[in-house]
Design a protein around this motif. Sequence first.
Motif, PDB file in Angstrom:
ATOM      1  N   GLY A  42       0.762  -1.244   0.000  1.00 20.72           N
ATOM      2  CA  GLY A  42       0.000   0.000   0.000  1.00 20.72           C
ATOM      3  C   GLY A  42       0.791   1.291   0.000  1.00 20.72           C
ATOM      4  N   ALA A  43       2.132   1.227   0.032  1.00 17.65           N
ATOM      5  CA  ALA A  43       2.923   2.463  -0.002  1.00 17.65           C
ATOM      6  C   ALA A  43       2.778   3.132  -1.363  1.00 17.65           C
ATOM      7  N   ASP A  44       2.742   4.455  -1.371  1.00 16.06           N
ATOM      8  CA  ASP A  44       2.620   5.210  -2.623  1.00 16.06           C
ATOM      9  C   ASP A  44       3.978   5.680  -3.137  1.00 16.06           C
ATOM     10  N   ALA A  45       4.976   5.757  -2.273  1.00 15.41           N
ATOM     11  CA  ALA A  45       6.336   6.126  -2.669  1.00 15.41           C
ATOM     12  C   ALA A  45       7.275   5.674  -1.566  1.00 15.41           C
ATOM     13  N   ILE A  46       8.522   5.368  -1.951  1.00 20.47           N
ATOM     14  CA  ILE A  46       9.528   4.927  -0.981  1.00 20.47           C
ATOM     15  C   ILE A  46      10.770   5.790  -1.145  1.00 20.47           C
ATOM     16  N   ILE A  47      11.233   6.332  -0.018  1.00 21.78           N
ATOM     17  CA  ILE A  47      12.435   7.152   0.012  1.00 21.78           C
ATOM     18  C   ILE A  47      13.475   6.428   0.854  1.00 21.78           C
ATOM     19  N   GLY A  48      14.600   6.044   0.240  1.00 23.02           N
ATOM     20  CA  GLY A  48      15.623   5.284   0.937  1.00 23.02           C
ATOM     21  C   GLY A  48      16.847   6.098   1.306  1.00 23.02           C
ATOM     22  N   HIS A  49      17.553   5.612   2.334  1.00 17.60           N
ATOM     23  CA  HIS A  49      18.812   6.225   2.751  1.00 17.60           C
ATOM     24  C   HIS A  49      19.610   5.216   3.568  1.00 17.60           C
ATOM     25  N   HIS A  50      20.827   5.536   3.905  1.00 21.58           N
ATOM     26  CA  HIS A  50      21.801   4.791   4.696  1.00 21.58           C
ATOM     27  C   HIS A  50      23.101   4.522   3.951  1.00 21.58           C
ATOM     28  N   PRO A  51      23.096   4.190   2.649  1.00 18.58           N
ATOM     29  CA  PRO A  51      24.359   3.861   1.981  1.00 18.58           C
ATOM     30  C   PRO A  51      25.374   5.008   1.917  1.00 18.58           C
ATOM     31  N   HIS A  52      24.972   6.228   2.237  1.00 21.58           N
ATOM     32  CA  HIS A  52      25.852   7.416   2.197  1.00 21.58           C
ATOM     33  C   HIS A  52      26.249   7.815   0.785  1.00 21.58           C
ATOM     34  N   VAL A  53      25.711   7.149  -0.210  1.00 23.34           N
ATOM     35  CA  VAL A  53      25.890   7.518  -1.608  1.00 23.34           C
ATOM     36  C   VAL A  53      24.535   7.388  -2.292  1.00 23.34           C
ATOM     37  N   VAL A  54      24.398   8.015  -3.437  1.00 25.02           N
ATOM     38  CA  VAL A  54      23.149   7.933  -4.192  1.00 25.02           C
ATOM     39  C   VAL A  54      23.065   6.587  -4.895  1.00 25.02           C
ATOM     40  N   GLN A  55      21.888   5.982  -4.825  1.00 27.35           N
ATOM     41  CA  GLN A  55      21.591   4.781  -5.604  1.00 27.35           C
ATOM     42  C   GLN A  55      20.483   5.100  -6.607  1.00 27.35           C
ATOM     43  N   GLU A  56      20.205   4.150  -7.476  1.00 33.94           N
ATOM     44  CA  GLU A  56      19.247   4.366  -8.556  1.00 33.94           C
ATOM     45  C   GLU A  56      17.821   4.464  -8.032  1.00 33.94           C
ATOM     46  N   MET A  57      16.888   4.782  -8.913  1.00 32.95           N
ATOM     47  CA  MET A  57      15.479   4.754  -8.580  1.00 32.95           C
ATOM     48  C   MET A  57      14.761   3.816  -9.531  1.00 32.95           C
ATOM     49  N   GLU A  58      13.558   3.466  -9.155  1.00 33.68           N
ATOM     50  CA  GLU A  58      12.757   2.552  -9.965  1.00 33.68           C
ATOM     51  C   GLU A  58      11.296   2.950  -9.856  1.00 33.68           C
ATOM     52  N   ARG A  59      10.550   2.729 -10.921  1.00 30.60           N
ATOM     53  CA  ARG A  59       9.095   2.879 -10.870  1.00 30.60           C
ATOM     54  C   ARG A  59       8.502   1.464 -10.870  1.00 30.60           C
ATOM     55  N   TYR A  60       7.788   1.142  -9.808  1.00 32.14           N
ATOM     56  CA  TYR A  60       7.177  -0.176  -9.674  1.00 32.14           C
ATOM     57  C   TYR A  60       5.674   0.001  -9.503  1.00 32.14           C
ATOM     58  N   LYS A  61       4.911  -0.553 -10.449  1.00 29.36           N
ATOM     59  CA  LYS A  61       3.455  -0.398 -10.459  1.00 29.36           C
ATOM     60  C   LYS A  61       3.051   1.083 -10.407  1.00 29.36           C
ATOM     61  N   GLY A  62       3.840   1.894 -11.093  1.00 29.46           N
ATOM     62  CA  GLY A  62       3.554   3.312 -11.166  1.00 29.46           C
ATOM     63  C   GLY A  62       4.012   4.107  -9.963  1.00 29.46           C
ATOM     64  N   LYS A  63       4.607   3.459  -8.963  1.00 28.07           N
ATOM     65  CA  LYS A  63       5.041   4.127  -7.733  1.00 28.07           C
ATOM     66  C   LYS A  63       6.572   4.242  -7.716  1.00 28.07           C
ATOM     67  N   PRO A  64       7.094   5.400  -7.310  1.00 22.04           N
ATOM     68  CA  PRO A  64       8.552   5.577  -7.301  1.00 22.04           C
ATOM     69  C   PRO A  64       9.220   4.970  -6.073  1.00 22.04           C
ATOM     70  N   ILE A  65      10.366   4.340  -6.317  1.00 18.00           N
ATOM     71  CA  ILE A  65      11.237   3.852  -5.243  1.00 18.00           C
ATOM     72  C   ILE A  65      12.607   4.478  -5.455  1.00 18.00           C
ATOM     73  N   PHE A  66      12.998   5.367  -4.553  1.00 20.49           N
ATOM     74  CA  PHE A  66      14.327   5.959  -4.588  1.00 20.49           C
ATOM     75  C   PHE A  66      15.164   5.205  -3.566  1.00 20.49           C
ATOM     76  N   TYR A  67      16.080   4.365  -4.057  1.00 25.10           N
ATOM     77  CA  TYR A  67      16.773   3.434  -3.178  1.00 25.10           C
ATOM     78  C   TYR A  67      17.705   4.124  -2.189  1.00 25.10           C
ATOM     79  N   SER A  68      18.341   5.215  -2.576  1.00 27.89           N
ATOM     80  CA  SER A  68      19.141   5.984  -1.617  1.00 27.89           C
ATOM     81  C   SER A  68      19.354   7.398  -2.146  1.00 27.89           C
ATOM     82  N   LEU A  69      19.046   8.388  -1.292  1.00 25.98           N
ATOM     83  CA  LEU A  69      19.288   9.784  -1.652  1.00 25.98           C
ATOM     84  C   LEU A  69      20.700  10.221  -1.276  1.00 25.98           C
ATOM     85  N   GLY A  70      21.444   9.336  -0.595  1.00 25.28           N
ATOM     86  CA  GLY A  70      22.807   9.693  -0.206  1.00 25.28           C
ATOM     87  C   GLY A  70      22.823  10.669   0.956  1.00 25.28           C
TER      88      GLY A  70
END
Length: 473
Positions: free
Chosen positions: A369-397
């Motif tokens: 049920g999440a509409d968007a996912i914002i990731g962090h922890h790796p201390h660097v930027v990672q890629e993003m993905e659109r899954y079922k029309g919803k954005p997943i930002f794996y790491s903002l750095g």
Amino acid sequence: VNKKLVASIADKKIGINNEEVVGDEHSISTLVPFVKKTWPNAKIVPIILKNNTDESRIDELVKLLADSKEKILVLASVDFSHYLPKNVADFHDELSLNVLESGSQTNLKELEVDSKPSLSALLKYNKLKEAENFTVFSHTNSAEIMGKDLAETTSHIIGAYTSGLPAKKPAASLQFFGDIMLDRSVAKVMGTDGLDYLFANLRGREDRFFEGMHMLVANLEGPFAPTRVPTSKSIAFRFDSKLANDLKQYGFDAFSLANNHTVDMGWKNVDFTKQVLKDAGLGSFGNQYDEDAGDIYISGEEQNLPFKVAFVGLSTVGNELDMTVVKQMITKAKQQAKFLIINIHWGEEYQQKSNKFQQELGHKLIDLGADAIIGHHPHVVQEMERYKGKPIFYSLGNFIFDQYFSKETQEGLSIGLIIADDGKITWHVFPFFSKKSQVQLMTGERKDKFLSWFHRSSPLEDQYKVDFGNNLE
């Protein structure tokens, strides 16, 4: 000049007749020749509204104009986003355009424009005249016109209203950052200047970078504590609680506490951190170890969102998620709010590619049920993905950190999300870099190279056209 209407405005004490002020106002003088050319027999009523004009005064003015038996065309001459780079201006303009198209007086309060009272008068007049159907004729920017990547620009929006209801419903605008760490070398370099030092190269003139959206949200990578507490941890952070008010002054609204440093100063100071944030008018959500259903933040009236948005914080760093509890949290959040954003601490440090665990969990959270996912922890930027029309930002750095040992740890990404009433989500990306923890937006070749890498790394479906320099559709 239509002296009769001018006299009416002055007689009713709605405004003051001051020709000297009007003569020096370029928002009027630049339009007068075009009015004369288009309608040579028209008469004008030039009105200047101060930024602190009371809404009741605007209501009186609008009623006087609407009740007039003369044919009246109201022109609002307003500077839209300015003093900012084009990619930021484009994001801020999304909310401005939505206000023009939806007639939302609530959203009007959040705009990054020069004269909100002028737009308020325009929208109220149109409502009385039942002419709220807005058509955009042109939307451009000085950088686009000049063909240059300018540090400071001005946006231009030209359109008109015709009879009918608003074309769109109000939308929500949210901006996200990654990890904020305010201890160690960061505390040393900012000294007594505090956040003014950290944001000196980011905020732009008049602090406009931090305007133009409903909410600013980030991951607070550590606790506030009155004093440093002895600990066996080799890396343990402690922030000065005075900085909470500074964060509020810069427009931040809420912070995720779901990370591996929240309990650095003990559980007692976790509660202290929440209280410090609350006292500063800031929200918090998430927990380092427990997926506690009570740690959900729901956007409040002070943020002026047109609908409620829920925020849930999760961490998989040194913690195994209880997915049964996570599912309960998501269900509870969706019962309280129309949309749900999950901030999650996960992934491997210094790896610029998400791992299989992140990808599978990200998909699962969207499925739940999440509409968007914002990731962090790796201390660097990672890629993003659109899954079922919803954005997943794996790491903002990193956003604010003192990891000065590599280029990648001193680069980060800020994300601007626009959530439409129907659930459609679009987003803007703002890459930045730091020097001694001072953040500034990337420009020119560095920005182009970064966005090119980010584009190549992100597995977006082929049917979507992608422009990482502007709006990701």
